[in-house]
Design a protein around this motif. Structure first.
Motif, PDB file in Angstrom:
ATOM      1  N   MET A  74       0.847  -1.164   0.000  1.00 40.87           N
ATOM      2  CA  MET A  74       0.000   0.000   0.000  1.00 40.87           C
ATOM      3  C   MET A  74       0.899   1.234   0.000  1.00 40.87           C
ATOM      4  SD  MET A  74      -2.956   1.115   2.693  1.00 40.87           S
ATOM      5  CE  MET A  74      -3.779  -0.437   2.455  1.00 40.87           C
ATOM      6  N   LEU A  75       0.731   2.077  -1.008  1.00 44.99           N
ATOM      7  CA  LEU A  75       1.591   3.251  -1.133  1.00 44.99           C
ATOM      8  C   LEU A  75       0.989   4.497  -0.497  1.00 44.99           C
ATOM      9  CD1 LEU A  75       2.743   2.734  -4.819  1.00 44.99           C
ATOM     10  CD2 LEU A  75       3.992   2.165  -2.718  1.00 44.99           C
ATOM     11  N   ASP A  76      -0.291   4.743  -0.751  1.00 49.92           N
ATOM     12  CA  ASP A  76      -0.934   5.957  -0.257  1.00 49.92           C
ATOM     13  C   ASP A  76      -2.262   5.622   0.386  1.00 49.92           C
ATOM     14  OD1 ASP A  76       0.864   8.073  -1.123  1.00 49.92           O
ATOM     15  OD2 ASP A  76       0.318   7.470  -3.151  1.00 49.92           O
ATOM     16  N   LYS A  77      -2.596   6.396   1.408  1.00 48.60           N
ATOM     17  CA  LYS A  77      -3.874   6.264   2.092  1.00 48.60           C
ATOM     18  C   LYS A  77      -4.405   7.666   2.346  1.00 48.60           C
ATOM     19  CE  LYS A  77      -1.024   4.757   4.604  1.00 48.60           C
ATOM     20  NZ  LYS A  77       0.264   4.713   3.949  1.00 48.60           N
ATOM     21  N   THR A  78      -5.695   7.852   2.124  1.00 52.16           N
ATOM     22  CA  THR A  78      -6.302   9.152   2.357  1.00 52.16           C
ATOM     23  C   THR A  78      -7.726   8.964   2.869  1.00 52.16           C
ATOM     24  OG1 THR A  78      -6.873  11.288   1.388  1.00 52.16           O
ATOM     25  CG2 THR A  78      -7.076   9.370  -0.051  1.00 52.16           C
ATOM     26  N   ASN A  79      -8.233   9.974   3.526  1.00 51.37           N
ATOM     27  CA  ASN A  79      -9.626   9.961   3.959  1.00 51.37           C
ATOM     28  C   ASN A  79     -10.523  10.663   2.944  1.00 51.37           C
ATOM     29  OD1 ASN A  79      -8.450  12.508   4.681  1.00 51.37           O
ATOM     30  ND2 ASN A  79     -10.158  12.896   6.044  1.00 51.37           N
ATOM     31  N   GLN A  80      -9.989  10.958   1.748  1.00 50.75           N
ATOM     32  CA  GLN A  80     -10.802  11.622   0.735  1.00 50.75           C
ATOM     33  C   GLN A  80     -11.955  10.725   0.338  1.00 50.75           C
ATOM     34  OE1 GLN A  80      -8.721  13.043  -2.700  1.00 50.75           O
ATOM     35  NE2 GLN A  80     -10.496  14.143  -3.444  1.00 50.75           N
ATOM     36  N   SER A  81     -13.145  11.305   0.291  1.00 51.67           N
ATOM     37  CA  SER A  81     -14.364  10.558   0.015  1.00 51.67           C
ATOM     38  C   SER A  81     -15.339  11.476  -0.702  1.00 51.67           C
ATOM     39  CB  SER A  81     -14.974  10.093   1.349  1.00 51.67           C
ATOM     40  OG  SER A  81     -16.323   9.772   1.205  1.00 51.67           O
ATOM     41  N   THR A  82     -16.191  10.904  -1.530  1.00 54.78           N
ATOM     42  CA  THR A  82     -17.180  11.724  -2.227  1.00 54.78           C
ATOM     43  C   THR A  82     -18.542  11.695  -1.554  1.00 54.78           C
ATOM     44  OG1 THR A  82     -17.733   9.888  -3.677  1.00 54.78           O
ATOM     45  CG2 THR A  82     -16.063  11.450  -4.462  1.00 54.78           C
ATOM     46  N   GLY A  83     -18.686  10.958  -0.472  1.00 57.63           N
ATOM     47  CA  GLY A  83     -19.993  10.896   0.174  1.00 57.63           C
ATOM     48  C   GLY A  83     -19.925  11.033   1.672  1.00 57.63           C
ATOM     49  N   TYR A  84     -19.190  10.161   2.326  1.00 64.90           N
ATOM     50  CA  TYR A  84     -19.154  10.132   3.784  1.00 64.90           C
ATOM     51  C   TYR A  84     -18.338  11.273   4.372  1.00 64.90           C
ATOM     52  CZ  TYR A  84     -18.262   8.416   8.487  1.00 64.90           C
ATOM     53  OH  TYR A  84     -18.134   8.297   9.837  1.00 64.90           O
ATOM     54  N   CYS A  85     -17.284  11.688   3.702  1.00 63.80           N
ATOM     55  CA  CYS A  85     -16.431  12.787   4.142  1.00 63.80           C
ATOM     56  C   CYS A  85     -15.891  12.566   5.550  1.00 63.80           C
ATOM     57  CB  CYS A  85     -17.182  14.114   4.060  1.00 63.80           C
ATOM     58  SG  CYS A  85     -17.805  14.490   2.416  1.00 63.80           S
ATOM     59  N   PRO A  86     -15.141  11.479   5.773  1.00 67.77           N
ATOM     60  CA  PRO A  86     -14.665  11.167   7.124  1.00 67.77           C
ATOM     61  C   PRO A  86     -13.622  12.161   7.629  1.00 67.77           C
ATOM     62  CG  PRO A  86     -13.615   9.744   5.529  1.00 67.77           C
ATOM     63  CD  PRO A  86     -14.658  10.539   4.778  1.00 67.77           C
ATOM     64  N   ASP A  87     -13.626  12.358   8.942  1.00 72.05           N
ATOM     65  CA  ASP A  87     -12.640  13.219   9.577  1.00 72.05           C
ATOM     66  C   ASP A  87     -11.304  12.474   9.661  1.00 72.05           C
ATOM     67  OD1 ASP A  87     -12.481  15.840  10.711  1.00 72.05           O
ATOM     68  OD2 ASP A  87     -12.120  14.914  12.661  1.00 72.05           O
ATOM     69  N   PRO A  88     -10.186  13.174   9.635  1.00 77.39           N
ATOM     70  CA  PRO A  88      -8.894  12.493   9.769  1.00 77.39           C
ATOM     71  C   PRO A  88      -8.786  11.658  11.050  1.00 77.39           C
ATOM     72  CG  PRO A  88      -8.535  14.717   8.983  1.00 77.39           C
ATOM     73  CD  PRO A  88     -10.000  14.604   9.332  1.00 77.39           C
ATOM     74  N   ASP A  89      -9.594  11.977  12.057  1.00 76.93           N
ATOM     75  CA  ASP A  89      -9.589  11.209  13.308  1.00 76.93           C
ATOM     76  C   ASP A  89     -10.029   9.765  13.124  1.00 76.93           C
ATOM     77  OD1 ASP A  89      -8.800  13.523  14.534  1.00 76.93           O
ATOM     78  OD2 ASP A  89     -10.733  13.942  15.467  1.00 76.93           O
ATOM     79  N   CYS A  90     -10.587   9.427  11.965  1.00 73.59           N
ATOM     80  CA  CYS A  90     -11.055   8.063  11.734  1.00 73.59           C
ATOM     81  C   CYS A  90      -9.895   7.099  11.515  1.00 73.59           C
ATOM     82  CB  CYS A  90     -12.017   8.007  10.553  1.00 73.59           C
ATOM     83  SG  CYS A  90     -11.211   8.204   8.941  1.00 73.59           S
ATOM     84  N   TRP A  91      -8.638   7.622  11.476  1.00 72.07           N
ATOM     85  CA  TRP A  91      -7.502   6.762  11.169  1.00 72.07           C
ATOM     86  C   TRP A  91      -7.395   5.575  12.111  1.00 72.07           C
ATOM     87  CZ3 TRP A  91      -4.892   5.009   7.497  1.00 72.07           C
ATOM     88  CH2 TRP A  91      -3.820   4.159   7.768  1.00 72.07           C
ATOM     89  N   PRO A 106      -0.015  -0.027   7.771  1.00 67.84           N
ATOM     90  CA  PRO A 106      -0.342   1.132   6.955  1.00 67.84           C
ATOM     91  C   PRO A 106       0.290   2.458   7.346  1.00 67.84           C
ATOM     92  CG  PRO A 106      -2.138   0.625   8.420  1.00 67.84           C
ATOM     93  CD  PRO A 106      -1.106  -0.447   8.628  1.00 67.84           C
ATOM     94  N   GLY A 107       0.786   2.616   8.559  1.00 73.29           N
ATOM     95  CA  GLY A 107       1.278   3.936   8.949  1.00 73.29           C
ATOM     96  C   GLY A 107       0.117   4.873   9.201  1.00 73.29           C
ATOM     97  N   ASP A 108       0.156   6.048   8.641  1.00 73.64           N
ATOM     98  CA  ASP A 108      -0.898   7.047   8.809  1.00 73.64           C
ATOM     99  C   ASP A 108      -1.402   7.439   7.418  1.00 73.64           C
ATOM    100  OD1 ASP A 108      -2.607   8.920   9.911  1.00 73.64           O
ATOM    101  OD2 ASP A 108      -1.041  10.169  10.784  1.00 73.64           O
ATOM    102  N   PHE A 109      -2.434   8.289   7.368  1.00 73.42           N
ATOM    103  CA  PHE A 109      -2.890   8.786   6.075  1.00 73.42           C
ATOM    104  C   PHE A 109      -1.752   9.526   5.387  1.00 73.42           C
ATOM    105  CE2 PHE A 109      -7.372   9.032   7.904  1.00 73.42           C
ATOM    106  CZ  PHE A 109      -7.843   7.980   7.144  1.00 73.42           C
TER     107      PHE A 109
END
Length: 107
Positions: A1-18, A32-35
């Motif tokens: 896994m190279l990249d992880k993001t909380n970008q979403s087109t519907g739910y719009c999660p907060d970064p705290d969801c990590w 995974p590390g972090d976003f």
């Protein structure tokens, strides 16, 4: 896994969801590390638009209203009613005066 993001087109999660995401990925044997990219989303209480907060500016890109500082997306989609007809009118005028690309870039 190279990249992880909380970008979403519907739910719009907060970064705290990590924490939850990290635990789920750890359960699959991934470390995974972090976003890689953390995006702050807020829904405008005046016009209902989803916003990406950029550079700490909590201002709606659609109607210029102040955005809440706390995450405000419900897990289940709820009906949204603008707080005033003027907010809905401003949103409608803004959308009609901009190209589809400009409107999409604000989401």
């Amino acid at each position: 896994m190279l990249d992880k993001t909380n970008q979403s087109t519907g739910y719009c999660p907060d970064p705290d969801c990590w924490t939850a995401v990290g635990e789920a990925l750890d359960g699959l044997g991934l470390n995974p590390g972090d976003f890689s990219v953390k995006i702050v989303f807020r829904r405008c209480l005046s016009c209902g638009e989803r916003n990406i907060v950029r550079d700490g500016d909590f201002t709606c890109a659609l109607c210029d209203s102040a955005l809440p500082t706390l995450w405000n997306f419900a897990p289940a989609r709820s009906a949204f009613q603008p707080t005033s007809a003027s907010a809905a009118d401003r949103a409608s005028r803004w959308v009609s005066g901009h190209s589809v690309e400009a409107v999409r870039s604000c989401r």
